[in-house]
Design a protein around this motif. Structure first.
Motif: not given
Length: 83
Positions: A42-59, A61-67
């Motif tokens: 869960e991104p809300d309980k895993n800060p490293r995952l949350r930051l990785a997802i935020q970095a991907a969205r900043a670039e 990156m499509p949601k499908d690729n993130i999933e």
């Protein structure tokens, strides 16, 4: 005017841009995968995952690729909340 095709100019330029974007997306996907495996899915309980997802969205990156980068099968419920 042989060799002056507008299509070829676009093709080569787009190829270079796509290669750069692919390298960035691959790096971000790898970071999401490692973050998801190293902690909670869960991104809300895993800060490293949350930051990785935020970095991907900043670039942009499509949601499908993130999933797809998140190896956990329960990912859909959690990734959409963080996005």
């Amino acid at each position: 005017m042989s060799g002056h095709s507008q299509f070829k100019n676009i093709m080569y330029r787009k190829g270079a841009q796509d290669a750069k974007k692919a390298r960035v997306f691959a790096k971000l996907a790898r970071e999401i995968t490692v973050a998801a495996k190293s902690g909670l899915p869960e991104p809300d309980k895993n800060p490293r995952l949350r930051l990785a997802i935020q970095a991907a969205r900043a670039e942009s990156m499509p949601k499908d690729n993130i999933e797809r980068a998140n190896p956990n099968r329960r990912r859909r419920r959690f990734c959409h909340d963080a996005l």
